[in-house]
Design a protein around this motif. Structure first.
Motif, PDB file in Angstrom:
ATOM      1  N   PHE A  57      19.509   5.454 -26.737  1.00 12.17           N
ATOM      2  CA  PHE A  57      18.752   6.538 -27.423  1.00 12.17           C
ATOM      3  C   PHE A  57      17.620   7.291 -26.205  1.00 12.17           C
ATOM      4  O   PHE A  57      17.040   6.131 -25.628  1.00 12.17           O
ATOM      5  CB  PHE A  57      18.009   6.183 -28.598  1.00 12.17           C
ATOM      6  CG  PHE A  57      18.942   6.258 -29.941  1.00 12.17           C
ATOM      7  CD1 PHE A  57      19.756   7.093 -30.562  1.00 12.17           C
ATOM      8  CD2 PHE A  57      19.330   4.779 -30.172  1.00 12.17           C
ATOM      9  CE1 PHE A  57      20.539   6.870 -31.467  1.00 12.17           C
ATOM     10  CE2 PHE A  57      20.262   4.443 -31.110  1.00 12.17           C
ATOM     11  CZ  PHE A  57      20.863   5.303 -31.751  1.00 12.17           C
ATOM     12  N   ALA A  58      17.383   8.248 -26.152  1.00 16.54           N
ATOM     13  CA  ALA A  58      16.386   8.907 -25.465  1.00 16.54           C
ATOM     14  C   ALA A  58      15.171   9.016 -26.577  1.00 16.54           C
ATOM     15  O   ALA A  58      15.364   9.064 -27.827  1.00 16.54           O
ATOM     16  CB  ALA A  58      16.818  10.366 -25.119  1.00 16.54           C
ATOM     17  N   VAL A  59      14.074   8.566 -26.051  1.00 20.80           N
ATOM     18  CA  VAL A  59      12.826   8.306 -26.927  1.00 20.80           C
ATOM     19  C   VAL A  59      11.556   9.089 -26.151  1.00 20.80           C
ATOM     20  O   VAL A  59      11.674   9.282 -24.859  1.00 20.80           O
ATOM     21  CB  VAL A  59      12.488   6.670 -27.333  1.00 20.80           C
ATOM     22  CG1 VAL A  59      13.508   6.099 -28.093  1.00 20.80           C
ATOM     23  CG2 VAL A  59      12.250   6.041 -26.134  1.00 20.80           C
ATOM     24  N   GLU A  60      10.675   9.303 -27.000  1.00 20.52           N
ATOM     25  CA  GLU A  60       9.329   9.832 -26.183  1.00 20.52           C
ATOM     26  C   GLU A  60       8.281   9.013 -27.014  1.00 20.52           C
ATOM     27  O   GLU A  60       8.271   8.145 -27.798  1.00 20.52           O
ATOM     28  CB  GLU A  60       9.283  11.359 -26.662  1.00 20.52           C
ATOM     29  CG  GLU A  60       9.378  11.607 -28.174  1.00 20.52           C
ATOM     30  CD  GLU A  60       9.098  13.120 -28.362  1.00 20.52           C
ATOM     31  OE1 GLU A  60       8.069  13.712 -28.049  1.00 20.52           O
ATOM     32  OE2 GLU A  60      10.201  13.627 -28.939  1.00 20.52           O
ATOM     33  N   ALA A 108      22.729  11.465 -33.529  1.00 20.78           N
ATOM     34  CA  ALA A 108      23.702  11.458 -32.127  1.00 20.78           C
ATOM     35  C   ALA A 108      23.377  12.332 -31.091  1.00 20.78           C
ATOM     36  O   ALA A 108      23.661  11.875 -29.923  1.00 20.78           O
ATOM     37  CB  ALA A 108      25.171  11.757 -32.583  1.00 20.78           C
ATOM     38  N   ALA A 109      22.598  13.271 -31.268  1.00 21.25           N
ATOM     39  CA  ALA A 109      22.446  14.346 -30.173  1.00 21.25           C
ATOM     40  C   ALA A 109      21.201  13.648 -29.406  1.00 21.25           C
ATOM     41  O   ALA A 109      21.007  14.135 -28.224  1.00 21.25           O
ATOM     42  CB  ALA A 109      21.669  15.555 -30.942  1.00 21.25           C
ATOM     43  N   GLN A 110      20.567  12.591 -29.735  1.00 23.26           N
ATOM     44  CA  GLN A 110      19.672  11.833 -29.191  1.00 23.26           C
ATOM     45  C   GLN A 110      20.141  10.565 -28.244  1.00 23.26           C
ATOM     46  O   GLN A 110      19.278   9.900 -27.574  1.00 23.26           O
ATOM     47  CB  GLN A 110      18.508  11.465 -29.993  1.00 23.26           C
ATOM     48  CG  GLN A 110      17.590  12.645 -30.487  1.00 23.26           C
ATOM     49  CD  GLN A 110      16.848  12.001 -31.788  1.00 23.26           C
ATOM     50  OE1 GLN A 110      15.766  11.607 -31.621  1.00 23.26           O
ATOM     51  NE2 GLN A 110      17.275  12.386 -32.958  1.00 23.26           N
ATOM     52  N   ILE A 111      21.420  10.545 -28.268  1.00 29.39           N
ATOM     53  CA  ILE A 111      22.018   9.400 -27.446  1.00 29.39           C
ATOM     54  C   ILE A 111      22.144   9.879 -26.017  1.00 29.39           C
ATOM     55  O   ILE A 111      22.464  10.795 -25.610  1.00 29.39           O
ATOM     56  CB  ILE A 111      23.479   9.083 -28.031  1.00 29.39           C
ATOM     57  CG1 ILE A 111      23.510   8.676 -29.439  1.00 29.39           C
ATOM     58  CG2 ILE A 111      24.224   8.275 -27.135  1.00 29.39           C
ATOM     59  CD1 ILE A 111      24.883   8.425 -29.979  1.00 29.39           C
ATOM     60  N   ALA A 112      21.839   8.738 -25.139  1.00 32.65           N
ATOM     61  CA  ALA A 112      21.655   8.841 -23.604  1.00 32.65           C
ATOM     62  C   ALA A 112      22.860   8.166 -23.066  1.00 32.65           C
ATOM     63  O   ALA A 112      23.454   8.475 -22.067  1.00 32.65           O
ATOM     64  CB  ALA A 112      20.476   8.333 -23.004  1.00 32.65           C
ATOM     65  N   ARG A 113      23.382   7.120 -23.981  1.00 29.06           N
ATOM     66  CA  ARG A 113      24.536   6.215 -23.203  1.00 29.06           C
ATOM     67  C   ARG A 113      25.061   5.636 -24.411  1.00 29.06           C
ATOM     68  O   ARG A 113      24.556   5.277 -25.390  1.00 29.06           O
ATOM     69  CB  ARG A 113      23.608   5.478 -22.109  1.00 29.06           C
ATOM     70  CG  ARG A 113      24.584   4.629 -21.289  1.00 29.06           C
ATOM     71  CD  ARG A 113      24.068   3.516 -20.609  1.00 29.06           C
ATOM     72  NE  ARG A 113      24.953   2.924 -19.628  1.00 29.06           N
ATOM     73  CZ  ARG A 113      25.463   3.055 -18.518  1.00 29.06           C
ATOM     74  NH1 ARG A 113      25.302   4.187 -17.974  1.00 29.06           N
ATOM     75  NH2 ARG A 113      26.069   2.333 -17.793  1.00 29.06           N
ATOM     76  N   LEU A 114      26.466   5.326 -24.310  1.00 28.93           N
ATOM     77  CA  LEU A 114      26.997   4.507 -25.222  1.00 28.93           C
ATOM     78  C   LEU A 114      28.063   3.503 -24.734  1.00 28.93           C
ATOM     79  O   LEU A 114      28.541   3.768 -23.904  1.00 28.93           O
ATOM     80  CB  LEU A 114      28.109   5.679 -26.059  1.00 28.93           C
ATOM     81  CG  LEU A 114      28.568   5.356 -27.582  1.00 28.93           C
ATOM     82  CD1 LEU A 114      27.422   5.106 -28.530  1.00 28.93           C
ATOM     83  CD2 LEU A 114      29.435   6.325 -27.720  1.00 28.93           C
ATOM     84  N   GLU A 115      28.101   2.483 -25.584  1.00 33.87           N
ATOM     85  CA  GLU A 115      28.882   1.307 -25.158  1.00 33.87           C
ATOM     86  C   GLU A 115      30.087   1.157 -26.171  1.00 33.87           C
ATOM     87  O   GLU A 115      29.627   1.169 -27.468  1.00 33.87           O
ATOM     88  CB  GLU A 115      28.315   0.097 -24.950  1.00 33.87           C
ATOM     89  CG  GLU A 115      29.235  -1.240 -24.490  1.00 33.87           C
ATOM     90  CD  GLU A 115      27.967  -2.387 -24.391  1.00 33.87           C
ATOM     91  OE1 GLU A 115      27.651  -2.619 -23.200  1.00 33.87           O
ATOM     92  OE2 GLU A 115      28.262  -3.209 -25.257  1.00 33.87           O
ATOM     93  N   LEU A 116      31.444   1.310 -25.742  1.00 30.47           N
ATOM     94  CA  LEU A 116      32.367   1.322 -26.641  1.00 30.47           C
ATOM     95  C   LEU A 116      33.581   0.307 -26.184  1.00 30.47           C
ATOM     96  O   LEU A 116      33.971   0.183 -25.472  1.00 30.47           O
ATOM     97  CB  LEU A 116      32.948   2.666 -26.566  1.00 30.47           C
ATOM     98  CG  LEU A 116      33.953   3.047 -27.483  1.00 30.47           C
ATOM     99  CD1 LEU A 116      33.371   3.439 -28.978  1.00 30.47           C
ATOM    100  CD2 LEU A 116      34.724   4.614 -27.133  1.00 30.47           C
TER     101      LEU A 116
END
Length: 429
Positions: free
Chosen positions: A174-177, A129-137
């Motif tokens: 999610f933020a990824v690298e 969850a700490a890697q979430i950049a944006r959420l749709e609800l």
């Protein structure tokens, strides 16, 4: 009837729905509200609590399984709620990308894993969850709300671990690298040594965890650190022997024997603690972080302040040794840095996670009660998806931002469309 993975939670919803788009999901929510029915979404059923159980409308995940976008420039991937972590990880690897950290299994859906606070171990990198950049609800009135650190930040601060109380998650960015390599070093270590050196082992490694085998002095440790390579995965035969034959096949047989004859468990534990030898390998992240888990169990896990970890584990060991408890599963200990999510178990403090398990069908109540007593004494926060008996009164004192979450819930779902018995207990209404 819906049943979770462990078989300890069942639900008989009035109806089920498997929407294939966010618009269909919004229509399901609006219809349920019109009919006076509660709404809960399920993932793959890997929670041990009744967080997703309902007698109203049960939203199934299989219709929302698209990867909407991979944005290399932004370093993000957007996945619909029902995408399983195994599929997300495989797709990211094919694109030369990776999550920074993850838990140890991949069967969960992205929404289920994040909503309950699924985590791995990390000195500096936190939960999924700490890697979430944006959420749709999809909220209680059927509207679609998107949130991020810039857009509706007060919702973002809570909804990343929302327990299904704020709405139905429809998609996650999610933020990824760029993909990287991890070298895993697994080796046996005595309980005395691992507890004496715990702080040093955490400080020196990006990802450290250990497993203590009750009724023994033996532990297995795992250290994962980034590597320049080359990639040297576990040989296929060795991997099958360790991960399938020993960790799943033989372990399942040992657990079944222990359930039938509890007096045999200490002897089995001594054998188990010596079964896996040291190994070192280097591979892409998800192949290092995750392992197959085919033996079914029930689980309790608490997050305690990191500085309390060693004391809590030593007390747990003492309780097992003084009692007549017979515990066939190892105790798992991991760490996480503080984060800024309102109801994250690591909210505002560096944390250590202590997880206990019992083979499915075994008597677990006495053991879990004893463990919970220790964890509560250390200010422990129960994992939202794992068994515990805490209620809102306790949790309000354990989470400094509890009221912030409650106020947002009142704003987004004043009629409690997303209620169920579990949320009544842990949130208070």
């Amino acid at each position: 009837m819906w049943r979770n993975w462990a078989g300890n939670v069942t639900a008989r919803p009035r109806r089920v729905a498997a929407p294939a788009s966010v618009d269909e999901l919004a229509a399901v929510v609006r219809k349920a509200a019109e009919d006076g029915l509660s709404v809960k979404a399920v993932g793959s059923g890997h929670s041990f609590t009744a967080a997703a159980a309902t007698d109203g409308v049960l939203v199934l995940p299989e219709g929302l399984t698209a990867i909407r976008s991979v944005d290399r420039a932004a370093g993000t991937v957007t996945a619909e709620a029902g995408v399983q972590l195994r599929h997300l990880n495989a797709l990211l690897a094919a694109e030369g990308l990776s999550l920074t950290n993850m838990g140890d299994i991949m069967e969960q859906t992205v929404a289920g894993a994040t909503s309950t606070g699924t985590h791995g171990t990390g000195r500096d990198s936190g939960s999924i969850a700490a890697q979430i950049a944006r959420l749709e609800l999809v909220t209680a009135d059927g509207s679609v709300l998107t949130c991020s650190a810039e857009e509706h930040p007060e919702v973002f601060a809570a909804a990343r671990i929302g327990l299904g109380a704020l709405g139905v998650v429809s998609a996650i960015t999610f933020a990824v690298e760029p993909i990287f390599l991890l070298t895993a070093r697994e080796e046996p270590m005595s309980f005395a040594r691992v507890t004496a050196e715990f702080d040093q082992l955490v400080a020196e490694n990006e990802h450290f965890e250990f497993y203590w085998f009750p009724h023994t002095e033996g532990c297995t440790t795992k250290r994962n650190n980034r590597s320049a390579g080359p990639r040297t995965p576990v040989p296929a035969v060795r991997g099958w022997i360790d991960d399938e034959l020993l960790s799943n096949g033989a372990f399942r047989a040992a657990c079944a024997l222990g359930r039938a004859a509890p007096a045999a468990i200490p002897g089995i534990a001594r054998i188990s603690s010596r079964a896996l030898s040291a190994r070192t390998y280097t591979d892409i992240p998800y192949k290092v972080f995750t392992s197959p888990r085919r033996v079914r169990f029930v689980e309790m896990e608490y997050a305690v302040p990191r500085e309390a970890a060693v004391a809590a584990v030593r007390e747990l060991k003492s309780v097992v040794e003084r009692s007549g408890l017979r515990v066939s599963f190892p105790v798992e200990v991991r760490v996480a840095p503080a984060d800024d999510i309102a109801l994250s178990t690591a909210s505002g403090r560096d944390s250590a996670y202590i997880a206990v398990h019992m083979y499915r069908g075994s008597r677990y109540q006495e053991y879990f009660t004893a463990v919970e007593r220790i964890m509560v004494a250390h200010g422990g926060r129960p994992h939202w998806g794992k068994m515990h008996t805490r209620d809102a009164e306790y949790l309000r004192s354990a989470y400094p931002r509890f009221e912030e979450f409650a106020e947002l819930r009142q704003r987004l779902d004043p009629g409690r469309l997303f209620r169920n018995d579990y949320l009544r207990r842990v949130l208070g209404d």
